[in-house]
Design a protein around this motif. Structure first.
Motif, short mmCIF file in Angstrom:
data_model
loop_
_atom_site.label_atom_id
_atom_site.label_comp_id
_atom_site.label_asym_id
_atom_site.label_seq_id
_atom_site.Cartn_x
_atom_site.Cartn_y
_atom_site.Cartn_z
N THR A 94 5.13 -3.14 -9.26
CA THR A 94 4.09 -1.65 -9.70
C THR A 94 2.44 -2.53 -9.28
O THR A 94 1.46 -3.08 -10.69
CB THR A 94 4.03 -1.26 -10.89
N VAL A 95 1.84 -1.62 -8.27
CA VAL A 95 0.62 -2.25 -8.38
C VAL A 95 -0.52 -0.88 -8.46
O VAL A 95 0.40 0.30 -7.97
CB VAL A 95 0.36 -2.66 -6.72
N ALA A 106 -2.25 0.48 -0.07
CA ALA A 106 -1.71 0.91 -0.20
C ALA A 106 -0.70 0.23 0.78
O ALA A 106 1.04 0.11 -0.13
CB ALA A 106 -1.77 2.19 -1.22
N ALA A 107 -0.79 1.05 2.15
CA ALA A 107 0.24 0.51 2.64
C ALA A 107 1.07 -0.83 3.06
O ALA A 107 2.25 -1.05 2.98
CB ALA A 107 0.07 0.88 4.37
N GLY A 108 -0.15 -2.22 2.20
CA GLY A 108 0.16 -2.73 3.07
C GLY A 108 1.39 -3.69 1.48
O GLY A 108 2.32 -4.55 1.78
N PHE A 109 1.07 -3.21 0.01
CA PHE A 109 1.67 -3.16 -0.99
C PHE A 109 3.04 -2.62 -0.79
O PHE A 109 4.60 -2.75 -0.72
CB PHE A 109 1.12 -2.76 -2.41
N ALA A 110 3.33 -1.34 -0.30
CA ALA A 110 4.34 -0.20 -0.12
C ALA A 110 5.47 -1.22 1.36
O ALA A 110 6.70 -1.56 0.80
CB ALA A 110 3.90 1.19 0.75
N ALA A 126 0.09 -5.68 -10.86
CA ALA A 126 -1.29 -6.18 -9.77
C ALA A 126 -1.75 -5.04 -9.73
O ALA A 126 -1.75 -3.21 -9.82
CB ALA A 126 -0.01 -6.13 -8.61
N ARG A 127 -3.23 -5.01 -9.81
CA ARG A 127 -4.39 -4.63 -9.44
C ARG A 127 -4.68 -4.37 -8.22
O ARG A 127 -5.40 -5.79 -7.90
CB ARG A 127 -4.81 -4.54 -10.79
N VAL A 128 -5.14 -3.70 -7.25
CA VAL A 128 -6.66 -2.94 -6.68
C VAL A 128 -7.45 -2.84 -6.72
O VAL A 128 -7.33 -1.69 -6.79
CB VAL A 128 -5.93 -2.95 -5.13
#
Length: 312
Positions: A94-95, A106-110, A126-128
């Motif tokens: 979960t980010v 968000a697109a990259g992590f998804a 994770a957190r951005v």
């Protein structure tokens, strides 16, 4: 996942007419007065980038951003190429990505199988944080760090180096991103940096492969990062231009809603109407799919101020 960006001038021309030279693109946060690149040795174009050129760029980056000992620096073909690879540094979980913000994270992590949430879970994997945030301009602090994988996107932080979190780049799992296109106004050069613990940076380097950065980008990047005088003068000019833009927009009926000295965010009654009104004068502004009352404008070129004043 929807990828909503600034730019898209060709689409605006198709809808509203005119040629590219007629338009003032304020939909991005790119410095409209770019760094003067000067002459580039012909060898930078014709030879594979050598170790000396790469080392010179990394030395300049370490000095400019005051990278602490124990943190490694990796140059890449744009921050976007790093954003697309960063989720692969850890097993999917979960980010937490506070919203609204730049949606490529968000697109990259998804795309890597992560579960993306804008609501802070108790223990995210994770957190951005985009620091300062795009589009609000919000700055974060050290208390916002500490997840097993923490991405600190400082693409716009060169306007305020004293606010940088690069001092935390030695912490396990922490990566700081730097973009060359915004502050230096050279987005087409495609140059970005990752700063973090050596094991993480080594993983990213392996993902990028050999010669990720072109010879001209190595030369221009090292030159620009070594020019502290230009950087100091540019920060002062951007602050003055941002204040000038605010004055124009507030007189036209907008309300300040945040931003940085590279872009300004305004609250208006109907953002789509504002965008169309500006487009009628061949000016491209940025609106957002999640808010019908927000419009973001970058800074005009020196010759573009009269065009914007006329439109308003």
């Amino acid at each position: 996942m929807l990828r909503d960006h600034g730019g898209g001038l060709d689409a605006a021309i198709a809808r509203h007419g005119g040629g590219r030279d007629d338009w003032l693109d304020l939909s991005t946060g790119i410095n409209p007065t770019p760094y003067p690149v000067g002459e580039i040795d012909s060898g930078a174009w014709t030879a594979l980038p050598d170790r000396a050129a790469q080392d010179a760029l990394i030395r300049a980056a370490r000095a400019f951003w005051q990278v602490p000992e124990g943190a490694a620096v990796l140059a890449a073909p744009g921050a976007s190429s790093l954003i697309a690879r960063l989720p692969g540094l850890a097993q999917p979980g979960t980010v937490h990505i506070p919203a609204p913000t730049y949606n490529e994270h968000a697109a990259g992590f998804a795309a890597h199988g992560w579960s993306v949430t804008a609501t802070a879970p108790l223990r995210p994997d994770a957190r951005v944080i985009v620091h300062p945030n795009n589009p609000t301009g919000h700055f974060y602090g050290a208390d916002d760090l500490g997840t097993p994988l923490t991405v600190i996107d400082e693409s716009f932080c060169d306007i305020a180096p004293e606010r940088s979190l690069v001092a935390h780049a030695t912490r396990p799992g922490h990566i700081v991103l730097k973009s060359f296109g915004k502050f230096w106004g050279l987005a087409g050069l495609r140059l970005g940096f990752a700063i973090g613990p050596e094991p993480l940076v080594a993983q990213l380097q392996e993902m990028l492969g050999p010669w990720p950065v072109s010879g001209p980008a190595l030369a221009i990047g090292a030159r620009a990062l070594g020019d502290q005088t230009w950087a100091q003068h540019t920060r002062a000019r951007l602050e003055a231009d941002a204040a000038r833009l605010d004055a124009l927009m507030l007189r036209a009926g907008a309300e300040g809603a945040g931003g940085t000295s590279l872009f300004r965010l305004y609250r208006v009654e109907n953002a789509r109407d504002w965008q169309d009104r500006l487009a009628a004068h061949r000016i491209l502004g940025r609106i957002f799919p999640y808010a019908d009352d927000l419009i973001r404008l970058g800074l005009p070129t020196p010759e573009g101020w009269a065009q914007l004043e006329s439109a308003l």
